[in-house]
Motif scaffolding. Structure first.
Motif, PDB file in Angstrom:
ATOM      1  N   ASN A 146       0.832  -1.202   0.000  1.00 54.76           N
ATOM      2  CA  ASN A 146       0.000   0.000   0.000  1.00 54.76           C
ATOM      3  C   ASN A 146       0.871   1.258   0.000  1.00 54.76           C
ATOM      4  O   ASN A 146       0.614   2.208  -0.729  1.00 54.76           O
ATOM      5  CB  ASN A 146      -0.950  -0.020   1.196  1.00 54.76           C
ATOM      6  CG  ASN A 146      -2.075   0.969   1.059  1.00 54.76           C
ATOM      7  OD1 ASN A 146      -2.431   1.396  -0.036  1.00 54.76           O
ATOM      8  ND2 ASN A 146      -2.656   1.337   2.184  1.00 54.76           N
ATOM      9  N   LEU A 147       1.924   1.250   0.789  1.00 58.95           N
ATOM     10  CA  LEU A 147       2.847   2.380   0.836  1.00 58.95           C
ATOM     11  C   LEU A 147       3.520   2.599  -0.512  1.00 58.95           C
ATOM     12  O   LEU A 147       3.616   3.728  -0.992  1.00 58.95           O
ATOM     13  CB  LEU A 147       3.917   2.151   1.912  1.00 58.95           C
ATOM     14  CG  LEU A 147       5.060   3.165   1.968  1.00 58.95           C
ATOM     15  CD1 LEU A 147       4.527   4.541   2.345  1.00 58.95           C
ATOM     16  CD2 LEU A 147       6.115   2.704   2.946  1.00 58.95           C
ATOM     17  N   LYS A 191       2.575   2.146  -3.394  1.00 62.69           N
ATOM     18  CA  LYS A 191       1.712   2.672  -4.457  1.00 62.69           C
ATOM     19  C   LYS A 191       2.009   4.137  -4.753  1.00 62.69           C
ATOM     20  O   LYS A 191       1.661   4.640  -5.811  1.00 62.69           O
ATOM     21  CB  LYS A 191       0.236   2.516  -4.086  1.00 62.69           C
ATOM     22  CG  LYS A 191      -0.258   1.094  -4.165  1.00 62.69           C
ATOM     23  CD  LYS A 191      -1.711   1.021  -3.750  1.00 62.69           C
ATOM     24  CE  LYS A 191      -2.196  -0.419  -3.741  1.00 62.69           C
ATOM     25  NZ  LYS A 191      -3.582  -0.500  -3.252  1.00 62.69           N
ATOM     26  N   ASN A 192       2.664   4.830  -3.803  1.00 55.23           N
ATOM     27  CA  ASN A 192       2.964   6.248  -4.009  1.00 55.23           C
ATOM     28  C   ASN A 192       4.062   6.463  -5.047  1.00 55.23           C
ATOM     29  O   ASN A 192       4.303   7.591  -5.478  1.00 55.23           O
ATOM     30  CB  ASN A 192       3.310   6.949  -2.685  1.00 55.23           C
ATOM     31  CG  ASN A 192       4.605   6.452  -2.047  1.00 55.23           C
ATOM     32  OD1 ASN A 192       5.432   5.806  -2.682  1.00 55.23           O
ATOM     33  ND2 ASN A 192       4.765   6.754  -0.771  1.00 55.23           N
ATOM     34  N   GLY A 193       4.756   5.396  -5.439  1.00 54.46           N
ATOM     35  CA  GLY A 193       5.775   5.488  -6.485  1.00 54.46           C
ATOM     36  C   GLY A 193       7.062   6.164  -6.060  1.00 54.46           C
ATOM     37  O   GLY A 193       7.928   6.423  -6.892  1.00 54.46           O
ATOM     38  N   GLU A 194       7.210   6.456  -4.780  1.00 54.16           N
ATOM     39  CA  GLU A 194       8.424   7.115  -4.304  1.00 54.16           C
ATOM     40  C   GLU A 194       9.580   6.121  -4.212  1.00 54.16           C
ATOM     41  O   GLU A 194       9.383   4.905  -4.178  1.00 54.16           O
ATOM     42  CB  GLU A 194       8.161   7.760  -2.941  1.00 54.16           C
ATOM     43  CG  GLU A 194       7.158   8.877  -3.026  1.00 54.16           C
ATOM     44  CD  GLU A 194       6.831   9.528  -1.690  1.00 54.16           C
ATOM     45  OE1 GLU A 194       6.039  10.472  -1.703  1.00 54.16           O
ATOM     46  OE2 GLU A 194       7.362   9.092  -0.645  1.00 54.16           O
ATOM     47  N   ASP A 217      12.074   4.585  -2.059  1.00 50.20           N
ATOM     48  CA  ASP A 217      12.373   4.341  -0.651  1.00 50.20           C
ATOM     49  C   ASP A 217      13.836   3.958  -0.468  1.00 50.20           C
ATOM     50  O   ASP A 217      14.443   3.330  -1.325  1.00 50.20           O
ATOM     51  CB  ASP A 217      11.472   3.228  -0.114  1.00 50.20           C
ATOM     52  CG  ASP A 217      10.024   3.680  -0.081  1.00 50.20           C
ATOM     53  OD1 ASP A 217       9.649   4.367   0.879  1.00 50.20           O
ATOM     54  OD2 ASP A 217       9.285   3.359  -1.025  1.00 50.20           O
ATOM     55  N   SER A 244      11.362   7.673   2.123  1.00 47.57           N
ATOM     56  CA  SER A 244      11.730   7.776   0.713  1.00 47.57           C
ATOM     57  C   SER A 244      12.504   9.079   0.566  1.00 47.57           C
ATOM     58  O   SER A 244      12.424   9.968   1.417  1.00 47.57           O
ATOM     59  CB  SER A 244      10.486   7.810  -0.176  1.00 47.57           C
ATOM     60  OG  SER A 244       9.766   9.017   0.034  1.00 47.57           O
ATOM     61  N   GLU A 266      11.860  11.342  -1.551  1.00 46.79           N
ATOM     62  CA  GLU A 266      10.864  12.404  -1.743  1.00 46.79           C
ATOM     63  C   GLU A 266      10.270  12.852  -0.403  1.00 46.79           C
ATOM     64  O   GLU A 266      10.130  14.054  -0.152  1.00 46.79           O
ATOM     65  CB  GLU A 266       9.751  11.914  -2.679  1.00 46.79           C
ATOM     66  CG  GLU A 266      10.213  11.633  -4.095  1.00 46.79           C
ATOM     67  CD  GLU A 266      10.828  10.242  -4.312  1.00 46.79           C
ATOM     68  OE1 GLU A 266      11.158   9.940  -5.476  1.00 46.79           O
ATOM     69  OE2 GLU A 266      11.005   9.483  -3.327  1.00 46.79           O
ATOM     70  N   ALA A 267       9.944  11.898   0.466  1.00 45.13           N
ATOM     71  CA  ALA A 267       9.397  12.234   1.779  1.00 45.13           C
ATOM     72  C   ALA A 267      10.423  12.974   2.632  1.00 45.13           C
ATOM     73  O   ALA A 267      10.079  13.910   3.364  1.00 45.13           O
ATOM     74  CB  ALA A 267       8.924  10.976   2.498  1.00 45.13           C
ATOM     75  N   TYR A 299       5.613   8.282   7.356  1.00 42.73           N
ATOM     76  CA  TYR A 299       5.084   6.933   7.151  1.00 42.73           C
ATOM     77  C   TYR A 299       5.207   6.057   8.399  1.00 42.73           C
ATOM     78  O   TYR A 299       5.076   4.838   8.320  1.00 42.73           O
ATOM     79  CB  TYR A 299       5.791   6.268   5.965  1.00 42.73           C
ATOM     80  CG  TYR A 299       5.653   7.063   4.686  1.00 42.73           C
ATOM     81  CD1 TYR A 299       4.408   7.482   4.232  1.00 42.73           C
ATOM     82  CD2 TYR A 299       6.767   7.428   3.951  1.00 42.73           C
ATOM     83  CE1 TYR A 299       4.275   8.227   3.077  1.00 42.73           C
ATOM     84  CE2 TYR A 299       6.649   8.172   2.785  1.00 42.73           C
ATOM     85  CZ  TYR A 299       5.401   8.568   2.355  1.00 42.73           C
ATOM     86  OH  TYR A 299       5.270   9.306   1.208  1.00 42.73           O
ATOM     87  N   ASN A 301      10.144   0.070  -6.381  1.00 41.98           N
ATOM     88  CA  ASN A 301      10.306   1.444  -6.871  1.00 41.98           C
ATOM     89  C   ASN A 301      11.765   1.884  -6.939  1.00 41.98           C
ATOM     90  O   ASN A 301      12.045   3.033  -7.250  1.00 41.98           O
ATOM     91  CB  ASN A 301       9.536   2.422  -5.977  1.00 41.98           C
ATOM     92  CG  ASN A 301       8.046   2.192  -6.021  1.00 41.98           C
ATOM     93  OD1 ASN A 301       7.514   1.694  -7.012  1.00 41.98           O
ATOM     94  ND2 ASN A 301       7.357   2.544  -4.955  1.00 41.98           N
TER      95      ASN A 301
END
Length: 172
Positions: A11-12, A14-17, A19, A39, A41-42, A74, A130
């Motif tokens: 599920n996490l 799915k954001n495409g980042e 990690d 990630s 990005e995060a 997250y 990803n």
């Protein structure tokens, strides 16, 4: 535990980042685990946000939070998937009333289950969805940090680039 962690991470992801850090963590009391991750990005978003509210630069803030499970947006991601894991652990001997060697045995049982779950997901290729597998450090952690974190990290990551960064920067 494998199914709960799988659902949570899928599920996490799915954001495409991209990690670089994924962990199942617990407390020294051996509570049911939770997921946390970072990630790139995060990290950029969170460091920018936190730098605005402090005297630190974005890069200083990023260095401070980069490997922190608790500072991640997250943290506790997908905790709803761990209801059955929590129930199962609650049905086991109450770790809070165990002493000495029995307490250590129960904590070791729980950490081993967490490690096996992460290993199975890794074997399935989950952590390369990803990003390349070498770019991510997967962990099982006790908080506050314990020496066992390093032992498990070495077993789960072999000699990955991300593991080398974690060993230097996380100051475990």
């Amino acid at each position: 535990m494998v199914n709960a962690a799988r659902k949570s991470f899928l599920n996490l992801f799915k954001n495409g980042e991209r990690d670089y850090y994924c962990t199942l963590y617990t407390t020294g009391e051996g509570h049911a685990p939770n997921v946390s991750a970072w990630s790139w990005e995060a990290l950029e978003r969170e460091a920018t946000k936190q730098a605005r509210n402090s005297n630190n630069s974005q890069s200083e803030k990023a260095a401070l939070i980069k490997w922190s499970y608790a500072d991640s947006p997250y943290c506790c991601f997908g905790e709803e998937y761990f209801t059955n894991v929590c129930q199962y652990l609650n049905d086991r001997p109450n770790i809070n009333v165990l002493g000495g060697e029995k307490w250590q045995q129960e904590l070791t049982f729980r950490l081993t289950a967490m490690e096996l779950a992460m290993k199975k997901l890794d074997e399935e290729g989950l952590f390369a969805l990803n990003q390349t597998r070498d770019a991510i450090c997967i962990l099982v952690e006790v908080m506050p940090p314990d020496e066992v974190n390093i032992e498990i990290a070495l077993q789960l990551n072999q000699s990955s680039t991300a593991l080398q960064q974690w060993l230097v920067e996380a100051d475990e």
